[in-house]
Motif scaffolding. Structure first.
Motif, PDB file in Angstrom:
ATOM      1  N   SER A 228       5.196   6.414  -3.315  1.00 16.52           N
ATOM      2  CA  SER A 228       5.525   5.614  -2.136  1.00 16.52           C
ATOM      3  C   SER A 228       4.835   4.254  -2.194  1.00 16.52           C
ATOM      4  N   ALA A 255      15.530   4.121  -0.776  1.00 19.50           N
ATOM      5  CA  ALA A 255      14.168   4.645  -0.900  1.00 19.50           C
ATOM      6  C   ALA A 255      13.887   5.742   0.124  1.00 19.50           C
ATOM      7  N   SER A 258      15.863   8.880  -0.934  1.00 21.15           N
ATOM      8  CA  SER A 258      15.251   9.512  -2.105  1.00 21.15           C
ATOM      9  C   SER A 258      13.904  10.142  -1.772  1.00 21.15           C
ATOM     10  N   ARG A 259      13.057   9.396  -1.090  1.00 18.92           N
ATOM     11  CA  ARG A 259      11.728   9.910  -0.742  1.00 18.92           C
ATOM     12  C   ARG A 259      11.819  11.064   0.245  1.00 18.92           C
ATOM     13  N   SER A 262      11.883  14.413  -1.310  1.00 19.00           N
ATOM     14  CA  SER A 262      10.827  14.666  -2.289  1.00 19.00           C
ATOM     15  C   SER A 262       9.789  15.662  -1.785  1.00 19.00           C
ATOM     16  N   ASP A 264       6.729  15.021  -1.965  1.00 15.72           N
ATOM     17  CA  ASP A 264       5.734  14.200  -1.266  1.00 15.72           C
ATOM     18  C   ASP A 264       6.025  14.133   0.226  1.00 15.72           C
ATOM     19  N   ALA A 265       7.304  13.936   0.590  1.00 16.71           N
ATOM     20  CA  ALA A 265       7.647  13.851   2.006  1.00 16.71           C
ATOM     21  C   ALA A 265       7.381  15.175   2.712  1.00 16.71           C
ATOM     22  N   GLU A 282       3.696  14.342  -6.542  1.00 18.41           N
ATOM     23  CA  GLU A 282       4.474  13.533  -7.484  1.00 18.41           C
ATOM     24  C   GLU A 282       3.648  12.372  -8.041  1.00 18.41           C
ATOM     25  N   PRO A 289      12.214   7.047  -8.355  1.00 20.96           N
ATOM     26  CA  PRO A 289      13.621   7.428  -8.147  1.00 20.96           C
ATOM     27  C   PRO A 289      14.535   6.820  -9.205  1.00 20.96           C
TER      28      PRO A 289
END
Length: 301
Positions: A228, A255, A258-259, A262, A264-265, A282, A289
């Motif tokens: 990020s 973004a 895609s995020r 993930s 991470d999200a 990640e 991405p």
């Protein structure tokens, strides 16, 4: 290149420190330093353990500008004994091939490499920063000045012009009027004026400079998702040249989409709800991405 001679590169606890290391010459900039700085940023980008980069100078200066030891030939590369640029861009008929690689400005090679960095870059300006010492900072994301720091865009006083892509960076950071005032006069000014003009974001006592820089780097390293941050850095810098907010909307949308899918999200939300520190899974080396990089530009380093 890891056997550096004019800089030092060290990584500790997720933070890379790049130190300009020619204190006897006030860390004056050379072709060797140029190449070593580019190589150091290659190392920091390739190392997933590095979450932020701090750049500072050894001794009492950050960087006193270009090494002037060649005297009048300093900026006349064709006529310097070492001819650091190799083959001459001057054709047999005396005309100049301005597209020749030897024409390219060394400071610009450094700032463009910093511009491409996947990690946030913090400048810890410990003393005089003149010429390239001032302009190399402009591609850094956060600039912190010691009370002892001084700045100077002195090019007109040396018979040359601002370099290191500073005609792009400086007006975007401080505004066109302030940029022109400093560059037209070429005068050297102190940290308080640099702060008032927006060139630096913080002025601190000399003995608190590195602690302040590392505290900012630590805030990033300990609390944010590296992918990020890498995306955010490029989105912010590259949108400075966008023609329309629609350009930003396109990249924001890609973004976020895609995020949002993930790991991470998921970890960011769950850790918040569970009131615990996030452990983002990640890495920059594997997690960028598929639309990155979205711009169509050649690499410059």
């Amino acid at each position: 290149m890891t056997d550096f001679t004019q800089i030092r590169y060290a990584v500790a606890d997720g933070i890379a420190t790049i130190t300009l290391d020619r204190p006897a010459k006030l860390n004056a900039f050379t072709g060797t330093m140029m190449a070593e700085l580019i190589a150091a940023f290659d190392l920091s980008d390739a190392d997933d353990a590095v979450r932020a980069v701090v750049v500072t100078g050894e001794g009492r200066a950050f960087c006193a500008g270009a090494d002037l030891s060649e005297g009048a030939k300093t900026f006349d590369y064709d006529n310097r004994p070492d001819n650091p640029r190799g083959a001459s861009p001057v054709r047999e008929d005396g005309s100049i091939d301005y597209s020749h690689d030897a024409v390219r400005d060394g400071g610009g090679r450094v700032t463009l490499r910093i511009f491409e960095s996947l990690k946030p870059v913090i400048g810890a300006i410990n003393g005089p920063a003149v010429g390239i010492g001032a302009t190399m900072q402009l591609a850094m994301d956060i600039r912190i000045a010691s009370e002892d720091a001084k700045f100077g865009f002195v090019f007109a006083r040396r018979g040359i012009v601002p370099e290191a892509a500073s005609s792009w960076f400086l007006p975007r950071i401080v505004g066109i009027a302030q940029a022109l005032e400093w560059c037209f006069s070429g005068r050297v000014f102190g940290a308080d004026e640099a702060f008032a003009g927006g060139l630096v974001g913080h002025v601190v006592p000399a003995d608190a400079l590195l602690d302040t820089a590392y505290a900012m780097a630590r805030e990033i390293a300990d609390n944010t998702a590296p992918v990020s941050v890498a995306l955010t850095r490029q989105m912010m810098w590259r949108m400075l040249g966008a023609a329309s907010p629609m350009d930003a909307h396109r990249i924001d949308s890609r973004a976020i989409y895609s995020r949002g899918r993930s790991g991470d999200a998921r970890e960011g939300v769950v850790s918040f709800l569970e009131k615990r520190p996030a452990v983002f899974p990640e890495t920059v080396s594997e997690g960028m991405p598929d639309f990155y990089p979205w711009w169509d530009a050649a690499k410059y380093s």
